[in-house]
Design a protein around this motif. Structure first.
Motif, PDB file in Angstrom:
ATOM      1  N   ILE A   1      -4.775   6.301   0.227  1.00  0.00           N
ATOM      2  CA  ILE A   1      -5.782   6.797  -0.717  1.00  0.00           C
ATOM      3  C   ILE A   1      -7.088   6.985   0.056  1.00  0.00           C
ATOM      4  O   ILE A   1      -7.647   6.023   0.582  1.00  0.00           O
ATOM      5  CB  ILE A   1      -5.960   5.809  -1.888  1.00  0.00           C
ATOM      6  N   TYR A   2      -7.546   8.225   0.147  1.00  0.00           N
ATOM      7  CA  TYR A   2      -8.698   8.546   0.996  1.00  0.00           C
ATOM      8  C   TYR A   2      -9.487   9.674   0.353  1.00  0.00           C
ATOM      9  O   TYR A   2      -9.127  10.187  -0.714  1.00  0.00           O
ATOM     10  CB  TYR A   2      -8.206   8.945   2.404  1.00  0.00           C
ATOM     11  N   ASN A   3     -10.577  10.072   1.032  1.00  0.00           N
ATOM     12  CA  ASN A   3     -11.348  11.235   0.575  1.00  0.00           C
ATOM     13  C   ASN A   3     -11.424  12.256   1.705  1.00  0.00           C
ATOM     14  O   ASN A   3     -11.548  11.885   2.869  1.00  0.00           O
ATOM     15  CB  ASN A   3     -12.748  10.825   0.118  1.00  0.00           C
TER      16      ASN A   3
ATOM     17  N   ASP B   1      -7.878  14.568   7.093  1.00  0.00           N
ATOM     18  CA  ASP B   1      -9.041  14.383   7.970  1.00  0.00           C
ATOM     19  C   ASP B   1      -9.220  12.912   8.363  1.00  0.00           C
ATOM     20  O   ASP B   1      -8.316  12.087   8.154  1.00  0.00           O
ATOM     21  CB  ASP B   1     -10.305  15.005   7.353  1.00  0.00           C
ATOM     22  N   HIS B   2     -10.397  12.585   8.918  1.00  0.00           N
ATOM     23  CA  HIS B   2     -10.588  11.231   9.458  1.00  0.00           C
ATOM     24  C   HIS B   2     -10.429  10.146   8.399  1.00  0.00           C
ATOM     25  O   HIS B   2     -10.113   9.012   8.723  1.00  0.00           O
ATOM     26  CB  HIS B   2     -11.949  11.117  10.171  1.00  0.00           C
ATOM     27  N   GLY B   3     -10.634  10.506   7.130  1.00  0.00           N
ATOM     28  CA  GLY B   3     -10.456   9.522   6.059  1.00  0.00           C
ATOM     29  C   GLY B   3      -9.029   8.985   6.017  1.00  0.00           C
ATOM     30  O   GLY B   3      -8.783   7.856   5.574  1.00  0.00           O
ATOM     31  N   PHE B   4      -8.095   9.786   6.472  1.00  0.00           N
ATOM     32  CA  PHE B   4      -6.672   9.423   6.516  1.00  0.00           C
ATOM     33  C   PHE B   4      -6.262   8.950   7.910  1.00  0.00           C
ATOM     34  O   PHE B   4      -5.587   7.934   8.069  1.00  0.00           O
ATOM     35  CB  PHE B   4      -5.865  10.670   6.121  1.00  0.00           C
ATOM     36  N   THR B   5      -6.698   9.708   8.946  1.00  0.00           N
ATOM     37  CA  THR B   5      -6.160   9.457  10.291  1.00  0.00           C
ATOM     38  C   THR B   5      -6.734   8.201  10.951  1.00  0.00           C
ATOM     39  O   THR B   5      -6.013   7.501  11.661  1.00  0.00           O
ATOM     40  CB  THR B   5      -6.434  10.659  11.227  1.00  0.00           C
TER      41      THR B   5
ATOM     42  N   VAL C   1      -3.105  10.600  -0.773  1.00  0.00           N
ATOM     43  CA  VAL C   1      -3.682  10.698  -2.115  1.00  0.00           C
ATOM     44  C   VAL C   1      -5.186  10.874  -1.927  1.00  0.00           C
ATOM     45  O   VAL C   1      -5.863   9.975  -1.430  1.00  0.00           O
ATOM     46  CB  VAL C   1      -3.401   9.421  -2.939  1.00  0.00           C
ATOM     47  N   CYS C   2      -5.689  12.034  -2.279  1.00  0.00           N
ATOM     48  CA  CYS C   2      -7.087  12.371  -1.991  1.00  0.00           C
ATOM     49  C   CYS C   2      -7.917  12.343  -3.276  1.00  0.00           C
ATOM     50  O   CYS C   2      -7.553  12.969  -4.270  1.00  0.00           O
ATOM     51  CB  CYS C   2      -7.118  13.762  -1.357  1.00  0.00           C
ATOM     52  N   ILE C   3      -9.019  11.613  -3.238  1.00  0.00           N
ATOM     53  CA  ILE C   3      -9.916  11.519  -4.404  1.00  0.00           C
ATOM     54  C   ILE C   3     -11.262  12.150  -4.039  1.00  0.00           C
ATOM     55  O   ILE C   3     -11.799  11.897  -2.960  1.00  0.00           O
ATOM     56  CB  ILE C   3     -10.101  10.047  -4.845  1.00  0.00           C
ATOM     57  N   ASN C   4     -11.795  12.964  -4.930  1.00  0.00           N
ATOM     58  CA  ASN C   4     -13.078  13.641  -4.674  1.00  0.00           C
ATOM     59  C   ASN C   4     -14.241  12.654  -4.617  1.00  0.00           C
ATOM     60  O   ASN C   4     -14.526  11.951  -5.582  1.00  0.00           O
ATOM     61  CB  ASN C   4     -13.356  14.661  -5.787  1.00  0.00           C
TER      62      ASN C   4
ATOM     63  N   VAL D   1       6.741  -0.353   0.389  1.00  0.00           N
ATOM     64  CA  VAL D   1       5.576   0.523   0.412  1.00  0.00           C
ATOM     65  C   VAL D   1       4.297  -0.299   0.597  1.00  0.00           C
ATOM     66  O   VAL D   1       4.111  -1.317  -0.079  1.00  0.00           O
ATOM     67  CB  VAL D   1       5.478   1.325  -0.918  1.00  0.00           C
ATOM     68  N   VAL D   2       3.451   0.149   1.514  1.00  0.00           N
ATOM     69  CA  VAL D   2       2.079  -0.402   1.559  1.00  0.00           C
ATOM     70  C   VAL D   2       1.128   0.690   1.087  1.00  0.00           C
ATOM     71  O   VAL D   2       1.403   1.879   1.247  1.00  0.00           O
ATOM     72  CB  VAL D   2       1.630  -0.871   2.970  1.00  0.00           C
ATOM     73  N   VAL D   3       0.007   0.258   0.521  1.00  0.00           N
ATOM     74  CA  VAL D   3      -0.995   1.227   0.063  1.00  0.00           C
ATOM     75  C   VAL D   3      -2.294   0.972   0.814  1.00  0.00           C
ATOM     76  O   VAL D   3      -2.709  -0.182   0.985  1.00  0.00           O
ATOM     77  CB  VAL D   3      -1.144   1.184  -1.478  1.00  0.00           C
ATOM     78  N   LEU D   4      -2.878   2.051   1.316  1.00  0.00           N
ATOM     79  CA  LEU D   4      -4.150   1.947   2.041  1.00  0.00           C
ATOM     80  C   LEU D   4      -5.271   2.531   1.176  1.00  0.00           C
ATOM     81  O   LEU D   4      -5.097   3.602   0.575  1.00  0.00           O
ATOM     82  CB  LEU D   4      -4.090   2.769   3.346  1.00  0.00           C
ATOM     83  N   GLY D   5      -6.385   1.823   1.115  1.00  0.00           N
ATOM     84  CA  GLY D   5      -7.602   2.364   0.491  1.00  0.00           C
ATOM     85  C   GLY D   5      -8.625   2.473   1.603  1.00  0.00           C
ATOM     86  O   GLY D   5      -8.939   1.478   2.249  1.00  0.00           O
ATOM     87  N   THR D   6      -9.123   3.668   1.873  1.00  0.00           N
ATOM     88  CA  THR D   6      -9.976   3.825   3.051  1.00  0.00           C
ATOM     89  C   THR D   6     -11.425   4.114   2.658  1.00  0.00           C
ATOM     90  O   THR D   6     -11.722   4.418   1.513  1.00  0.00           O
ATOM     91  CB  THR D   6      -9.429   4.912   4.008  1.00  0.00           C
ATOM     92  N   GLY D   7     -12.317   4.012   3.625  1.00  0.00           N
ATOM     93  CA  GLY D   7     -13.730   4.328   3.374  1.00  0.00           C
ATOM     94  C   GLY D   7     -14.577   3.094   3.164  1.00  0.00           C
ATOM     95  O   GLY D   7     -14.123   1.970   3.352  1.00  0.00           O
TER      96      GLY D   7
END
Lengths: 118, 283
Positions: free
Chosen positions: B57-59, B126-130, B150-153, B185-191
Motif C-alpha cells: 500500500i503506497y502512494n 515509483d519509489h513509494g513501492f520500490t 495498492v495505490c492511494i491518492n 501474505v504480508v502487507v506493507l504500508g509505506t511513507g
C-alpha cells in the motif's frame, strides 16, 4: 452537500493542493510531469521558455520557472511532487528547496531538521 | 485459504533509494548508520515467516498517474511491475512479479464490499513501492515474492480520510482471507512519518505526534482514525498525511497484533523515518 461544514483553521506556511490549485496549476504541473522522460528534460534545458510556451504556462508560471522560485510556483498552482522533477533537472534536493522556501541556508535547514529529533 | 501473517511499515524517501545499493559502505556512515541499523530485525522476521505475496500500500508521486486521471484507490492487476526514471535519477531495478489472479480476486471483493476502485493492467511503480521492497529484500532479492500494488491518492485533496483508509484496509484483509489458495501474505504500508516539503513550513517534523502514532497503531488504531486529513496535515506536515497508508495497512491486520520490532529516527532527507513490524494474531 457532503463537504465538511466544520471550519478548518488555516495551517501557517502550508498549502493544500486541492481541485482549485490543480486547475490553476495544470499546465505547470503537466510540464513538470513531462520531466520524467530524459528527452523532455533535455528539450527544456535547450530552450526553457519555448518549452514553457509549448505547455501553455501563463506569465506568472513562466516567471516563477525562470526565477527558480518554488514558493512562486506553489502560488501559481504547482504541486510539490511534480515540482521536485523540475528541481531534479538542476540537481536540487528537497533540502535545497526547503532552504529556499524558508529563507535559510541549506546548512541551517539541515541543522533545523536534526534539532527536531533532540 | 490465504492468510495475512503480518504487516510492515517503512518510510520510502527517494534518497533511501539512492543509498540502498551502497548500504554495505553506508552502514558505518554517521548519517545513514541509525537508519540502516534498524532494518536487520525486519529482514530476519521476513526470512522466518517466508511470505509468498506482498500487498504493498503506497502512494504514486507522479510517475504512473497525473492530474488528468487521478484515482483515489487503484490496484495493480499485472503480471509484472517496473519502475522508471522519476526525473532525478532514481535507479532502475529488476521488475517485480505480480499475481493477477489474486489482484482480480481483491478487486472483485472490494467492489462487492462497496469500495469502487480503479484496476490497472499496466502500471509503473515509483519509489513509494520500490524503496520499501528494496529495504526489506536487500540486493533486490524480492524475485520469489509476488506483489499486489495498492495505490492511494495523497497528491490532490480531498484525500480519503484516515477512517476510510482503515476501512479500505479491513476490506482488503477480508478479500485476502477469502482467497482459496494456501498463500502467506504480508502487507506493507509505506511513507511517512512527519514531513513537509513545500511552503514556508517546509522542514516541519513532529516527533511527539509520530511516537503517538507508532504506539497507538499497534493495538488502538481506532484512536488514529478519528483525525481529519486537515488535522493530520497540521500534526504531521503536508506530506506526513501519507500516514493514511499506514492506517490502511493496519486495517488489513486483525484487531490484535504483536509488535515484533520498531524504530524511529530523525531525519533522512526532510523526513522522520519510522519502521514497524507487526505479526498478526491467529484468526
Amino acid at each position: 452537500m457532503s463537504v465538511p461544514t466544520e471550519v478548518e483553521l488555516p495551517i501557517p506556511g502550508t498549502y493544500m493542493f486541492d481541485g482549485r490549485a490543480a486547475m490553476k496549476g495544470y499546465a505547470l504541473n503537466k510540464m513538470c510531469y513531462s520531466f520524467n522522460k530524459p528527452e523532455n528534460r533535455a528539450e527544456f534545458v535547450k530552450d526553457e521558455d519555448a518549452y514553457c510556451r509549448k505547455y501553455g504556462l501563463n506569465d506568472e508560471q513562466r516567471k516563477a520557472i525562470r526565477e527558480r522560485n518554488v514558493l512562486a510556483m506553489i502560488h501559481a498552482g504547482g504541486c510539490v511532487y511534480y515540482l521536485a522533477k523540475f528541481a531534479g533537472i538542476f540537481g536540487l534536493t528537497v533540502q535545497d528547496i526547503g532552504a529556499q522556501q524558508t529563507g535559510m541556508t541549506v546548512e541551517a535547514f539541515k541543522e533545523m531538521l536534526k534539532a527536531q529529533g533532540e | 485459504m490465504a492468510r495475512v501473517i503480518g504487516g510492515l511499515t517503512t518510510s520510502h524517501i527517494p534518497a533511501i533509494g539512492n543509498a540502498v545499493p551502497r548500504e554495505k559502505e553506508l552502514v558505518d556512515d554517521p548519517y545513514w548508520k541509525p537508519f540502516f541499523a534498524a532494518y536487520p530485525p525486519a529482514r530476519t522476521w521476513l526470512q522466518k515467516v517466508k511470505p509468498d505475496v506482498a500487498v504493498v500500500i503506497y502512494n504514486d508521486h507522479g510517475l504512473n498517474f497525473f492530474l488528468d486521471n487521478l484515482p483515489t484507490f487503484a490496484i495493480g492487476a499485472a503480471a509484472e511491475y517496473r519502475n522508471s526514471d522519476e526525473g532525478w535519477g532514481i535507479p532502475t531495478i529488476p521488475p517485480f512479479q505480480g499475481d493477477p489472479e489474486l489482484s482480480w480476486h481483491i478487486i472483485e471483493s472490494l467492489v462487492h464490499d462497496e469500495f469502487d476502485i480503479t484496476s490497472c493492467q499496466e502500471m509503473f511503480v515509483d519509489h513509494g513501492f520500490t524503496v520499501p521492497m528494496s529495504l526489506f529484500w536487500p540486493n533486490n532479492s524480492y524475485g520469489g515474492i509476488k506483489t499486489v500494488p495498492v495505490c492511494i491518492n495523497t497528491v490532490q485533496h480531498p484525500l480519503p480520510s484516515p477512517l476510510r483508509c482503515f476501512k479500505f484496509g479491513q476490506a482488503i484483509g477480508r478479500a485476502i482471507e477469502s482467497y482459496p489458495k494456501d498463500l502467506k501474505v504480508v502487507v506493507l504500508g509505506t511513507g511517512g512519518m512527519s514531513h513537509q516539503l513545500d511552503g514556508e513550513r517546509a522542514g516541519f517534523i513532529n516527533k511527539k505526534f509520530d511516537l503517538l502514532c507508532m504506539d497507538k497503531i499497534v493495538n488502538e488504531p481506532e484512536v488514529l482514525t478519528r483525525y481529519s486529513i486537515h488535522e493530520l496535515v497540521r500534526q504531521a506536515g503536508a506530506q506526513g498525511a501519507e500516514f493514511i497508508l499506514w492506517l490502511a495497512m493496519r486495517g488489513v491486520l486483525h484487531p490484535k497484533v504483536t509488535k515484533i520490532h520498531s524504530s524511529y529516527h530523525i531525519a533522512v532527507s526532510n523526513t522522520a523515518t519510522g519502521l514497524l513490524v507487526l505479526e498478526n494474531s491467529v484468526a
